[in-house]
Design a protein around this motif. Sequence first.
Motif, mmCIF file in Angstrom:
data_model
loop_
_atom_site.group_PDB
_atom_site.id
_atom_site.type_symbol
_atom_site.label_atom_id
_atom_site.label_comp_id
_atom_site.label_asym_id
_atom_site.label_seq_id
_atom_site.Cartn_x
_atom_site.Cartn_y
_atom_site.Cartn_z
ATOM 1 N N TYR A 66 -13.280 10.663 -13.577
ATOM 2 C CA TYR A 66 -14.644 11.150 -13.371
ATOM 3 C C TYR A 66 -15.054 11.979 -14.582
ATOM 4 O O TYR A 66 -14.453 13.013 -14.874
ATOM 5 C CB TYR A 66 -14.697 11.987 -12.099
ATOM 6 N N PHE A 67 -16.090 11.510 -15.271
ATOM 7 C CA PHE A 67 -16.555 12.158 -16.506
ATOM 8 C C PHE A 67 -17.785 13.021 -16.276
ATOM 9 O O PHE A 67 -18.685 12.651 -15.514
ATOM 10 C CB PHE A 67 -16.933 11.103 -17.551
ATOM 11 N N MET A 68 -17.816 14.149 -16.979
ATOM 12 C CA MET A 68 -19.059 14.880 -17.166
ATOM 13 C C MET A 68 -19.789 14.177 -18.309
ATOM 14 O O MET A 68 -19.300 14.159 -19.443
ATOM 15 C CB MET A 68 -18.794 16.345 -17.496
ATOM 16 N N HIS A 69 -20.938 13.609 -18.023
ATOM 17 C CA HIS A 69 -21.628 12.724 -18.955
ATOM 18 C C HIS A 69 -22.222 13.477 -20.143
ATOM 19 O O HIS A 69 -22.465 12.891 -21.207
ATOM 20 C CB HIS A 69 -22.728 11.964 -18.203
ATOM 21 N N GLY A 70 -22.482 14.748 -19.974
ATOM 22 C CA GLY A 70 -23.031 15.579 -21.043
ATOM 23 C C GLY A 70 -22.732 17.040 -20.736
ATOM 24 O O GLY A 70 -22.319 17.385 -19.618
ATOM 25 N N TYR A 71 -22.937 17.907 -21.714
ATOM 26 C CA TYR A 71 -22.616 19.321 -21.543
ATOM 27 C C TYR A 71 -23.770 20.066 -20.893
ATOM 28 O O TYR A 71 -24.926 19.941 -21.312
ATOM 29 C CB TYR A 71 -22.311 19.942 -22.907
ATOM 30 N N LEU B 110 -15.607 23.203 -13.338
ATOM 31 C CA LEU B 110 -14.204 22.820 -13.259
ATOM 32 C C LEU B 110 -13.608 23.116 -11.886
ATOM 33 O O LEU B 110 -12.741 22.386 -11.405
ATOM 34 C CB LEU B 110 -13.420 23.518 -14.365
ATOM 35 N N ARG B 111 -14.050 24.195 -11.235
ATOM 36 C CA ARG B 111 -13.587 24.476 -9.876
ATOM 37 C C ARG B 111 -14.057 23.380 -8.915
ATOM 38 O O ARG B 111 -13.302 22.922 -8.052
ATOM 39 C CB ARG B 111 -14.098 25.835 -9.405
ATOM 40 N N ALA B 112 -15.319 22.936 -9.081
ATOM 41 C CA ALA B 112 -15.833 21.854 -8.232
ATOM 42 C C ALA B 112 -15.038 20.575 -8.455
ATOM 43 O O ALA B 112 -14.675 19.869 -7.498
ATOM 44 C CB ALA B 112 -17.314 21.621 -8.512
ATOM 45 N N LEU B 113 -14.729 20.270 -9.716
ATOM 46 C CA LEU B 113 -13.950 19.074 -10.029
ATOM 47 C C LEU B 113 -12.527 19.200 -9.497
ATOM 48 O O LEU B 113 -11.952 18.232 -8.984
ATOM 49 C CB LEU B 113 -13.937 18.844 -11.542
ATOM 50 N N ASP B 114 -11.960 20.382 -9.609
ATOM 51 C CA ASP B 114 -10.623 20.628 -9.076
ATOM 52 C C ASP B 114 -10.606 20.424 -7.563
ATOM 53 O O ASP B 114 -9.662 19.843 -7.003
ATOM 54 C CB ASP B 114 -10.191 22.052 -9.436
ATOM 55 N N ASP B 115 -11.661 20.876 -6.892
ATOM 56 C CA ASP B 115 -11.759 20.685 -5.443
ATOM 57 C C ASP B 115 -11.868 19.202 -5.079
ATOM 58 O O ASP B 115 -11.300 18.751 -4.066
ATOM 59 C CB ASP B 115 -12.969 21.440 -4.884
ATOM 60 N N LEU B 116 -12.608 18.435 -5.890
ATOM 61 C CA LEU B 116 -12.730 16.999 -5.637
ATOM 62 C C LEU B 116 -11.383 16.297 -5.812
ATOM 63 O O LEU B 116 -11.056 15.355 -5.079
ATOM 64 C CB LEU B 116 -13.772 16.386 -6.578
ATOM 65 N N ILE B 117 -10.588 16.771 -6.767
ATOM 66 C CA ILE B 117 -9.245 16.219 -6.950
ATOM 67 C C ILE B 117 -8.370 16.566 -5.752
ATOM 68 O O ILE B 117 -7.661 15.713 -5.206
ATOM 69 C CB ILE B 117 -8.624 16.746 -8.262
ATOM 70 N N THR B 118 -8.418 17.828 -5.331
ATOM 71 C CA THR B 118 -7.625 18.262 -4.173
ATOM 72 C C THR B 118 -7.999 17.472 -2.925
ATOM 73 O O THR B 118 -7.132 17.143 -2.101
ATOM 74 C CB THR B 118 -7.832 19.765 -3.921
ATOM 75 N N TYR C 81 -8.530 11.850 -11.896
ATOM 76 C CA TYR C 81 -8.496 12.525 -13.198
ATOM 77 C C TYR C 81 -9.931 12.828 -13.625
ATOM 78 O O TYR C 81 -10.879 12.180 -13.157
ATOM 79 C CB TYR C 81 -7.831 11.643 -14.271
ATOM 80 N N ILE C 82 -10.077 13.804 -14.518
ATOM 81 C CA ILE C 82 -11.406 14.178 -14.996
ATOM 82 C C ILE C 82 -11.465 14.089 -16.520
ATOM 83 O O ILE C 82 -10.441 14.171 -17.210
ATOM 84 C CB ILE C 82 -11.814 15.589 -14.530
ATOM 85 N N GLY C 83 -12.685 13.917 -17.022
ATOM 86 C CA GLY C 83 -12.902 13.849 -18.462
ATOM 87 C C GLY C 83 -14.284 14.348 -18.806
ATOM 88 O O GLY C 83 -15.100 14.658 -17.933
ATOM 89 N N CYS C 84 -14.546 14.432 -20.098
ATOM 90 C CA CYS C 84 -15.865 14.846 -20.570
ATOM 91 C C CYS C 84 -16.344 13.864 -21.621
ATOM 92 O O CYS C 84 -15.549 13.224 -22.307
ATOM 93 C CB CYS C 84 -15.840 16.275 -21.123
ATOM 94 N N ALA D 49 -8.522 15.151 -19.035
ATOM 95 C CA ALA D 49 -7.481 14.279 -19.571
ATOM 96 C C ALA D 49 -8.013 13.371 -20.669
ATOM 97 O O ALA D 49 -7.250 12.848 -21.473
ATOM 98 C CB ALA D 49 -6.894 13.418 -18.454
ATOM 99 N N SER D 50 -9.338 13.187 -20.692
ATOM 100 C CA SER D 50 -9.922 12.199 -21.594
ATOM 101 C C SER D 50 -11.251 12.676 -22.161
ATOM 102 O O SER D 50 -11.990 13.435 -21.512
ATOM 103 C CB SER D 50 -10.147 10.878 -20.844
#
Length: 342
Positions: free
Chosen positions: A125-130, A140-148, A154-157, A181-182
Amino acid sequence: MEYRQLGRSGLKVPVLSLGTGTFGGRGEMFSKWGTTDVQEATRLVDVCLEHGLNFFDTADIYSSGASEEILGAAIKGRRDQVLIATKATFSTGDGPNDKGSSRFHLIKACEASLRRLGTDHIDLYFMHGYDALTPPEESLRALDDLITAGKVRYIGCSNFSGWHVMKALATSERYGLARYASYQGYYSLIGRDYEWELMPLALDQGLGTMVWSPLGWGRLTGKVRRGQAGDGRIAQGGAAGGPIVDDEYLYKVVDALDIVAEQTGRTVPQVALNWLLQRPSVSNLVIGARDETQLRQNLGAIGWSLTDEQVRMLDEASQRTPIYPYWHQRDFDERNPKPTRW
């Protein structure tokens, strides 16, 4: 098919993935990219899997969600055979919270992507832009929760500046959150800016780079030459918003590609893709295809390698002086080595 480790993660990915920006053709911009429907997409997935390409890249904004819907239909019944990458951040509606990387938007966007894809998880799952308005620890906490929760693996930017990436990585380390990771970014023989800062960062921090538009927004398909504009996406206006490339510079690079293509018995796009696969930090190239013929041609970029001399020829033809401070840093390689010499 060759598989490479995605950065420092344990995930192995094929060196080629299929980009699905051509799926759907909804809206003014994406209609110029392609109008692949479910039947055509299913055939492309068939060909990909036959060749060991099991990685598919999409985004929630591609054709206003139609790309995800069509990809989901095309992989139905074989979800366990494929890897899916999708993205969030850009606007998906008219509301003030229908964009960005806030907890509110990311959770909503992820749930919507899962529904369109017809799956219970997203592999990357990528963050498409900053998003500078949202604190990185919130995203990052929201993404960490989605992983949990098992909804993301995995996440990327994507499209971040170097300092954006480093700030996010430092935030993950500080708070013990999932780490990118990417990195997914633009890189091609006629767009080597990635090498100035993002490539050294990726190597130093262990990010596996996925390259988008590896054929320079369609300029390295072999159809664009002096006095020949081609008949693909560029001719139809599909490169709007992309990088500006000086004609003479482009022709110089294409001339070198023609020479190497003749030497290798390969096509111009196959040579351009193979050059990228020999660059440091690159884990995967996101290739596009309007039809099966284009897909099969791009698949011919793997299974062989350019010689050192051919790489040097392409390096020299595409070399450009970087912006400051990178041109200055070239004179201090003893202490500040660069992965390439631009």
